[in-house]
Design a protein around this motif. Structure first.
Motif, short mmCIF file in Angstrom:
data_model
loop_
_atom_site.label_atom_id
_atom_site.label_comp_id
_atom_site.label_asym_id
_atom_site.label_seq_id
_atom_site.Cartn_x
_atom_site.Cartn_y
_atom_site.Cartn_z
N UNK A 219 0.84 -1.20 0.00
CA UNK A 219 0.00 0.00 0.00
C UNK A 219 0.87 1.25 0.00
N UNK A 220 0.31 2.31 -0.54
CA UNK A 220 1.02 3.59 -0.59
C UNK A 220 0.65 4.43 0.63
N UNK A 221 1.58 5.23 1.14
CA UNK A 221 1.28 6.09 2.29
C UNK A 221 0.16 7.07 1.98
N UNK A 222 -0.54 7.47 3.01
CA UNK A 222 -1.60 8.46 2.85
C UNK A 222 -1.03 9.74 2.28
N UNK A 223 -1.77 10.36 1.37
CA UNK A 223 -1.32 11.61 0.78
C UNK A 223 -0.48 11.44 -0.46
N UNK A 224 -0.22 10.19 -0.89
CA UNK A 224 0.51 9.95 -2.13
C UNK A 224 -0.45 9.41 -3.18
N UNK A 225 -0.07 9.57 -4.44
CA UNK A 225 -0.94 9.20 -5.55
C UNK A 225 -0.12 8.54 -6.65
N UNK A 226 -0.76 7.80 -7.55
CA UNK A 226 0.00 7.15 -8.62
C UNK A 226 0.48 8.11 -9.70
N UNK A 227 -0.02 9.35 -9.69
CA UNK A 227 0.47 10.35 -10.65
C UNK A 227 1.40 11.32 -9.91
N UNK A 228 2.32 11.93 -10.66
CA UNK A 228 3.25 12.89 -10.06
C UNK A 228 2.48 14.07 -9.49
N UNK A 229 2.81 14.42 -8.24
CA UNK A 229 2.10 15.49 -7.54
C UNK A 229 3.11 16.41 -6.87
N UNK A 230 2.96 17.73 -7.07
CA UNK A 230 3.87 18.70 -6.46
C UNK A 230 3.73 18.70 -4.94
N UNK A 231 4.84 18.91 -4.24
CA UNK A 231 4.76 19.09 -2.80
C UNK A 231 4.30 20.52 -2.50
N UNK A 232 4.02 20.80 -1.23
CA UNK A 232 3.49 22.12 -0.86
C UNK A 232 4.45 23.25 -1.20
N UNK A 233 5.76 22.99 -1.09
CA UNK A 233 6.75 24.03 -1.37
C UNK A 233 7.01 24.18 -2.86
N UNK A 234 6.48 23.27 -3.66
CA UNK A 234 6.67 23.27 -5.11
C UNK A 234 8.15 23.20 -5.51
N UNK A 235 8.89 22.42 -4.72
CA UNK A 235 10.31 22.23 -5.05
C UNK A 235 10.59 20.79 -5.50
N UNK A 236 9.58 19.92 -5.42
CA UNK A 236 9.75 18.54 -5.85
C UNK A 236 8.38 17.96 -6.18
N UNK A 237 8.38 16.75 -6.76
CA UNK A 237 7.13 16.07 -7.04
C UNK A 237 7.26 14.61 -6.60
N UNK A 238 6.15 13.99 -6.24
CA UNK A 238 6.15 12.64 -5.68
C UNK A 238 5.02 11.82 -6.29
N UNK A 239 5.27 10.50 -6.41
CA UNK A 239 4.22 9.58 -6.79
C UNK A 239 4.47 8.25 -6.09
N UNK A 240 3.44 7.40 -6.01
CA UNK A 240 3.57 6.08 -5.38
C UNK A 240 2.83 5.06 -6.23
#
Length: 425
Positions: A219-240
């Protein structure tokens, strides 16, 4: 002391198995609600009494496997309760045809003489160890030696054959090639040296292991998604994806895209440029999320504040008394119209478009500040002949016939002087 040595030996065996490149993890080999009791592996070694994996006494002295007792005992054998492979593997050996309603380890058709005490049974190689599925129902063995079996595939049915006192499945785990004396506990617990547990889902004490043959999807951690998503600071992007979290740094900033699509990393900004306006010559520039914006400053750029601004009209930025509409360099107070000119320094101090020429030097090309074509000192420009002194002589002649005659006479006299000397001799 003997118990400690036994546990040490089992721990070493378990550690060796845990490093195998193909450790099989088991799923439940029996039905669920058909099981009424449990007798676990005895971890007490040769010492008196018994000790199960949870340090309890749900075992009996010298027990080399795990027993899952059939609800209803021998009377329920006829109902047919399947025993299935706990993992993928290959069948090593089987026995069938023995009496299957024993109530004691001995007597007619029961005891250690029947199937080595296991009665009707199946032995399966599960990759890094073997499992004996014992005391099966007569005529129920459904596989043959050499056959490949899959996790959950039917091997036989629960009964009470061989050395058995009642209907149950005896599940015995051994190292490859090991005898019953090398069998070990598949459960992990405070009184078991096995680590990790050999069960995919071990389940609670005096409960049943999970019946799932394949591992539960990560399972993926809460708050992560299978599509690339910007972090709040908009300095990186994350997906799971499938439990694997991936993060990418975005030096140029992260740009949010429409819902359901990947957020993207912007192209990085050129060195020295950020989101704040900065002067660059006669313009101001900034870079936001990799995109560079520029504005021309007609009257000059002011970079003294927190953010550069374009002057709205002519200004005298260098304080030399001449504003930017006439001053060819409003950043240098020594340059302005009418300023003293220094020859040969390559600087147009008086803003007349050229550097002053120095005496006794070839005029060459005087570079104009505006980048236009310059003139040589000996070239007439605009109808005006440019002259310079040479060798300290202040004489200058006009280009008329009399001047040329004097030059010719001088040359003739010089040619005749050697002859005059010769005659006197």
């Amino acid at each position: 002391m003997r118990r400690e040595l036994y546990l040490t030996a089992l721990a070493a065996l378990s550690a060796g198995l845990s490093t195998s490149s193909a450790i099989a993890q088991f799923s439940r080999p029996t039905c669920g609600d058909c099981i009424a009791n449990w007798y676990y592996f005895d971890n007490n070694g040769a010492a008196a009494g018994s000790e199960d994996w949870n340090c309890g006494t749900s075992s009996y002295n010298g027990h080399r496997g795990t027993d899952y007792s059939l609800r209803g005992g021998n009377g329920a054998i006829a109902n047919g309760h399947d025993v299935v492979a706990a993992a993928d593997g290959t069948v090593v050996s089987t026995q069938d045809g023995h009496f299957d309603r024993c109530t004691a380890c001995g007597g007619d058709n029961c005891g250690t003489a029947y199937g080595f005490g296991y009665g009707n049974h199946v032995v399966v190689n599960h990759g890094d160890h073997r499992v004996v599925y014992a005391h099966l129902r007569q005529g129920s063995v459904a596989v043959a030696p050499g056959a490949t079996v899959r996790c959950g595939q039917r091997l036989g049915q629960i009964a009470s054959s061989g050395c058995s006192t009642g209907a149950h499945l005896h599940f015995e785990v051994r190292p490859l090639g090991g005898a019953s004396t090398t069998a070990f506990d598949p459960y992990r617990g405070s009184c078991s040296p096995t680590n990790p547990s050999r069960w995919r889902e071990q389940g609670p004490y005096r409960g049943l292991p999970g019946a799932t043959c394949t591992p539960a999807p990560p399972t993926c951690p809460a708050g992560t998604f299978p599509i690339w998503t910007c972090d709040d600071a908009r300095t990186s992007r994350t997906r799971c994806i499938d439990g694997e979290v991936m993060t990418e740094s975005c030096p140029g900033g992260c740009v949010s895209m429409p819902v359901g699509t990947d957020d993207v990393c912007a192209a990085p900004c050129p060195e020295g440029l950020g989101a704040t306006w900065r002067c660059q010559g006669q313009e101001r520039a900034r870079c936001v999320e990799g995109e560079v914006s520029r504005e021309t400053c007609e009257h000059g750029c002011d970079d003294t504040g927190a953010e550069a601004v374009c002057y709205e009209g002519p200004v005298d930025a260098d304080g030399d008394g001449h504003n930017s509409s006439v001053d060819c360099d409003d950043t240098d107070p020594t340059i302005y119209p009418g300023a003293p000119e220094s020859c040969g320094d390559g600087i147009d101090q008086n803003c007349d478009g050229m550097d002053a020429l120095c005496p006794s030097e070839d005029g060459g090309v005087a570079p104009g500040r505006d980048g236009g074509v310059s003139v040589d000192a000996a070239t007439p420009t605009g109808g005006v002949e440019l002259r310079r002194a040479s060798g300290g002589c202040g004489c200058a002649t006009s280009d008329d016939g009399g001047g040329r005659a004097l030059v010719v006479v001088g040359l003739v006299l010089l040619a005749l002087r050697p002859r005059a000397r010769a005659k006197r001799r």
